[in-house]
Design an enzyme around this catalytic site. Structure first.
Site, PDB file in Angstrom:
ATOM      1  N   HIS A 120      34.447  42.527  36.930  1.00 30.22           N
ATOM      2  CA  HIS A 120      34.203  43.944  37.151  1.00 30.22           C
ATOM      3  C   HIS A 120      34.977  44.477  38.354  1.00 30.22           C
ATOM      4  O   HIS A 120      35.209  45.686  38.462  1.00 30.22           O
ATOM      5  CB  HIS A 120      32.699  44.200  37.319  1.00 30.22           C
ATOM      6  CG  HIS A 120      32.201  45.344  36.482  1.00 30.22           C
ATOM      7  ND1 HIS A 120      32.319  45.383  35.104  1.00 30.22           N
ATOM      8  CD2 HIS A 120      31.607  46.516  36.836  1.00 30.22           C
ATOM      9  CE1 HIS A 120      31.811  46.514  34.654  1.00 30.22           C
ATOM     10  NE2 HIS A 120      31.378  47.217  35.682  1.00 30.22           N
ATOM     11  N   TYR A 128      33.627  56.727  42.023  1.00 35.19           N
ATOM     12  CA  TYR A 128      34.964  56.335  42.464  1.00 35.19           C
ATOM     13  C   TYR A 128      35.626  57.383  43.349  1.00 35.19           C
ATOM     14  O   TYR A 128      36.719  57.154  43.859  1.00 35.19           O
ATOM     15  CB  TYR A 128      35.852  56.040  41.255  1.00 35.19           C
ATOM     16  CG  TYR A 128      35.335  54.874  40.454  1.00 35.19           C
ATOM     17  CD1 TYR A 128      35.442  53.576  40.926  1.00 35.19           C
ATOM     18  CD2 TYR A 128      34.703  55.076  39.234  1.00 35.19           C
ATOM     19  CE1 TYR A 128      34.940  52.505  40.215  1.00 35.19           C
ATOM     20  CE2 TYR A 128      34.201  54.008  38.507  1.00 35.19           C
ATOM     21  CZ  TYR A 128      34.319  52.725  39.007  1.00 35.19           C
ATOM     22  OH  TYR A 128      33.812  51.674  38.302  1.00 35.19           O
TER      23      TYR A 128
END
Length: 300
Positions: free
Chosen positions: A242, A277
């Site tokens: 990940h 993000y």
């Protein structure tokens, strides 16, 4: 500092006093937040409020975050920006409100671990011709190239990769399928792996990534191989599959500023999931990918 930008702020503050009749302390907070924005605009060479777009506002939010401001403080600054631009819209001084689709990082939110581009280059820099290492390199390249989840990588079949169009079809959460681009480096690594895969393949096996038994590789095996490759290449931290997906999203968003495109590439149902993000420097899908992704460019 551009006089026109400062003049508009003074007009807005006068509007807060005479029309909205806000308290002096509230107006002081608006002044402080907008003058911080003004100072940043001056540093960026932005000479008119009509030149501040959504990408720039994301960059400003990221700038505030890098300076150590918390989510609530950044959200307050963005709220002041949106209120100010609503006023400018009313005055027909701008055509859009660039802060509408920008949110601050959530307070107390755990930010995903990512690798910088140098660490990614080191991780993917193996020159070994060993079959397992070549398979691992293909997995790593694909994880970073296309932002796949671990389950999507493990479930991938050879038929899911379109080598001529450089695209891959994956099945994500909720059995939803999506098609995402694959960079030239990942395509090359997959092509190099396929002949090695064919040497020891269980009858009827369709998986792209197989183990010594010739059968589909499991999630645990992929996790172990990613960690092993990171240690071999001297990449710091606890690297797992990940990490490559997080790095893909962060690097692409940092370069393009296109949150919607990154959302679609990741297969997120809700854009609020993708907004995690935006802790980094904050046009359609394939164009964003080709222009912004470090390993999508030919000859790199």
């Amino acid at each position: 500092m551009p006089a026109e930008l400062q003049h508009r702020i003074e007009q807005f503050l006068h509007h807060l006093l005479t029309e909205r009749r806000l308290a002096a302390n509230t107006r002081k907070h608006y002044r402080r937040d907008l003058e911080e924005l003004l100072a940043w605009c001056a540093q960026q060479g932005i000479t008119g409020w009509d030149r501040l777009d959504t990408h720039a506002v994301r960059q400003y939010a990221a700038h505030c975050h890098r300076r150590g401001l918390g989510g609530r403080s950044i959200q307050r600054r963005l709220s002041a920006l949106r209120t100010f631009f609503n006023y400018l819209l009313r005055e027909q001084a701008v055509g859009i409100n660039p802060g509408l689709d920008v949110s601050a990082p959530r307070t107390g939110q755990h930010l995903p671990d990512t690798l910088n581009v140098d660490d990614i280059t080191r991780l993917l820099g193996t020159a070994s011709g060993d079959p397992l290492t070549m398979r691992d390199l293909a997995m790593l390249e694909l994880l970073y190239s296309s932002g796949l989840r671990l389950s999507e990588l493990v479930g991938l079949d050879v038929a899911d990769v379109d080598f001529s169009e450089c695209m891959v079809r994956v099945t994500g959460k909720g059995a939803k399928t999506r098609v995402v681009p694959v960079g030239s480096r990942a395509i090359g690594a997959l092509r190099a792996w396929l002949p090695l895969r064919a040497r020891q393949l269980a009858a009827g096996e369709t998986a792209m990534f197989t183990g010594r038994s010739g059968k589909r590789l499991g999630t645990r095996a992929v996790q172990q191989r990613v960690k092993l490759q990171a240690r071999r290449q001297g990449v710091p931290g606890d690297v797992h599959p990940h990490t490559l997906r997080h790095s893909f999203a962060s690097h692409l968003l940092e370069s393009s500023g296109d949150l919607r495109a990154v959302q679609e590439l990741l297969g997120h149902a809700d854009i609020s999931t993708t907004q995690i993000y935006t802790h980094l420097d904050f046009q359609h899908l394939a164009q964003v990918y080709d222009k912004a992704h470090p390993r999508a460019r030919k000859g790199k």
